[in-house]
Write an enzyme that holds these catalytic residues in place. Structure first.
Site, PDB file in Angstrom:
ATOM      1  N   LYS A 125       0.850  -1.197   0.000  1.00  0.00           N
ATOM      2  CA  LYS A 125       0.000   0.000   0.000  1.00  0.00           C
ATOM      3  C   LYS A 125       0.884   1.245   0.000  1.00  0.00           C
ATOM      4  CE  LYS A 125      -0.251  -0.290   5.043  1.00  0.00           C
ATOM      5  NZ  LYS A 125      -1.019  -0.812   6.181  1.00  0.00           N
ATOM      6  N   ARG A 127      -9.523   0.648  15.535  1.00  0.00           N
ATOM      7  CA  ARG A 127      -9.590   1.378  14.257  1.00  0.00           C
ATOM      8  C   ARG A 127     -10.821   0.912  13.491  1.00  0.00           C
ATOM      9  NH1 ARG A 127      -4.354   1.601  10.343  1.00  0.00           N
ATOM     10  NH2 ARG A 127      -4.743  -0.635  10.245  1.00  0.00           N
ATOM     11  N   TYR A 181      16.104  30.874   4.417  1.00  0.00           N
ATOM     12  CA  TYR A 181      14.996  31.658   4.973  1.00  0.00           C
ATOM     13  C   TYR A 181      15.143  31.862   6.473  1.00  0.00           C
ATOM     14  CZ  TYR A 181      12.371  30.884   0.610  1.00  0.00           C
ATOM     15  OH  TYR A 181      11.954  30.851  -0.686  1.00  0.00           O
ATOM     16  N   MET A 211      11.733  24.634  -0.286  1.00  0.00           N
ATOM     17  CA  MET A 211      10.889  23.758  -1.098  1.00  0.00           C
ATOM     18  C   MET A 211      11.703  22.880  -2.054  1.00  0.00           C
ATOM     19  SD  MET A 211       7.780  24.777  -3.679  1.00  0.00           S
ATOM     20  CE  MET A 211       6.782  25.569  -2.438  1.00  0.00           C
TER      21      MET A 211
HETATM   22  C1  LIG Z   1      -0.250  -1.768   6.862  1.00  0.00           C
HETATM   23  C2  LIG Z   1      -0.824  -3.053   7.292  1.00  0.00           C
HETATM   24  C3  LIG Z   1       0.007  -4.177   7.462  1.00  0.00           C
HETATM   25  C4  LIG Z   1       1.505  -4.121   7.373  1.00  0.00           C
HETATM   26  O1  LIG Z   1       2.016  -3.591   8.578  1.00  0.00           O
HETATM   27  P1  LIG Z   1       3.589  -3.475   8.803  1.00  0.00           P
HETATM   28  O2  LIG Z   1       3.721  -2.997  10.204  1.00  0.00           O
HETATM   29  O3  LIG Z   1       4.089  -2.459   7.831  1.00  0.00           O
HETATM   30  O4  LIG Z   1       4.174  -4.807   8.566  1.00  0.00           O
HETATM   31  C5  LIG Z   1      -0.608  -5.388   7.751  1.00  0.00           C
HETATM   32  N1  LIG Z   1      -1.944  -5.482   7.868  1.00  0.00           N
HETATM   33  C6  LIG Z   1      -2.763  -4.408   7.748  1.00  0.00           C
HETATM   34  C7  LIG Z   1      -4.233  -4.576   7.896  1.00  0.00           C
HETATM   35  C8  LIG Z   1      -2.238  -3.164   7.469  1.00  0.00           C
HETATM   36  O5  LIG Z   1      -3.044  -2.103   7.363  1.00  0.00           O
END
Ligand SMILES: *Cc1c(COP(=O)(O)O)cnc(C)c1O
Length: 364
Positions: free
Chosen positions: A47, A137, A260, A308
């Site tokens: 992701k 969550r 800056y 930047m």
């Molecule tokens: C991001 C995520 C992971 C991976 O977590 P890491 O700590 O990066 O290994 C696994 N499961 C879910 C549901 C996640 O959102």
């Protein structure tokens, strides 16, 4: 010398490159697997553009090393399918009426974490059930077990194929919260785990806990080389090295202010190097006057406010050549993501995710 592909990026007008060591990711994957028994499956979590490493390329390079791919957005899953990734893809994000068609169109597995999702998903969609065993969550609370079980048993248009939870502090051995999540999940697995893929372990649980690997481990940050506990771990190799080049080396007199708001002044007559990367590229401005860069194997302090597009470094009496390679972020020392995370009061995850799209990813 810089990698030939990286040099090529500079001739195409890029100001910096993030070299991704694909072999390092492979070796991290197998280091993680070695924490589990042989027949446990492994998901690579890619992701957020593979935590800044580039999801399309990382996905294709490591697809054959893993059993599943994990993403958050359906769009991320769709992109991987368009790039030719064929392994099963689990979408962690919430299904909505606006995105539900993606699951079928791109053969993505949904995460069902609320009763409303059963009605939202289209017939034929495959889903994993997510329980909130203490993360706080998303997911069904443990007391909803009976209700969820009834819906799963009466729901025949969707395909129930997996059961999961997510840990809130699995990188802490002996944590009471972790133990409570583990106990909660065990009860749920007894009722709902039969014949489906059961999984819970992120990188922290894979490396720092036992008895929770179930059928599959889900590995994100550690495949990129970072121990989720924030402490350098020699069994993992950081895969990303962000390089730029010195574009100017300027002689400045003692006492003159740099950048800056003049937050830093020259302590002596000396040289200041200019590097064409800034906060627009992912160098958090809060690193101003704190971070270091490495030139010719030597660390130099970044000085004045990060701007930047450019940062300045104090070279003292050294006068490296224009065009000299500069390590911005990488390795395991003062330029590492661990070091940045410490300086920023955050985690390595956020450091690599912040590297922007003005930084060319190169795979070596
Ligand atoms: C991001 C995520 C992971 C991976 O977590 P890491 O700590 O990066 O290994 C696994 N499961 C879910 C549901 C996640 O959102």
């Amino acid at each position: 010398m810089m990698n030939a592909k990286s040099e090529n990026a500079f001739t195409k007008g890029w100001s910096s490159v993030a070299e991704i060591d694909v072999q390092a990711i492979r070796s991290n994957l197998s280091a993680l697997r070695s924490h589990s028994t042989a027949n446990i499956k492994q998901m690579a979590v890619i992701k957020a553009d593979a935590y800044g490493h580039g999801a399309a390329k990382v996905g294709r390079f490591i697809e054959s090393d893993v059993d599943w791919i994990g993403v958050y957005q359906v769009r991320e899953g769709a992109e991987l399918r368009k790039k030719g990734v064929e392994k099963p893809i689990l979408v962690f994000g919430t299904p909505t009426e606006q995105n539900r068609e993606y699951y079928l169109d791109f053969n993505l597995t949904a995460t069902v974490s609320d009763m409303s999702h059963f009605a939202i998903l289209l017939p034929g969609t495959s889903y994993h059930i997510k329980f909130d065993t203490g993360m706080g969550r998303v997911g069904f609370l443990p007391e909803m077990l009976d209700d969820v079980q009834k819906v799963i048993e009466s729901e025949h248009l969707l395909r129930y194929t997996g059961l999961m939870t997510h840990f809130a502090n699995s990188e802490v051995p002996g944590s009471p919260l972790f133990e409570s999540q583990k106990r909660n999940f065990e009860r749920i697995v007894e009722e709902l785990g039969e014949g489906v893929l059961v999984h819970a372990s992120n990188s922290g649980a894979t490396m720092h806990q036992t008895g929770v690997h179930y059928d599959m481990i889900r590995n994100g940050t550690a495949i990129y080389g970072f121990d989720p506990n924030g402490v350098y771990n020699p069994s993992l190799k950081p895969a990303l090295s962000w390089f730029s080049k010195l574009v100017q080396v300027r002689k400045m007199p003692k006492g003159s202010g740099v950048s800056y708001s003049h937050t830093w002044h020259m302590p002596e007559d000396g040289y200041v190097g200019v590097i064409p990367v800034g906060y627009a590229d992912g160098i958090n401005r809060r690193l101003s006057n704190k971070m270091k860069v490495e030139i010719n194997g030597k660390e130099y302090p970044q000085v004045g406010n990060v701007t930047m597009d450019q940062i300045m470094v104090y070279l003292g009496s050294d006068k490296p050549d224009i065009g000299e390679k500069v390590l911005i972020l990488g390795g395991t020392g003062g330029c590492s993501a661990y070091a940045w995370a410490d300086l920023l009061g955050t985690i390595t995850y956020e450091v690599t995710c912040a590297i922007g799209n003005r930084v060319k990813r190169v795979y070596v």
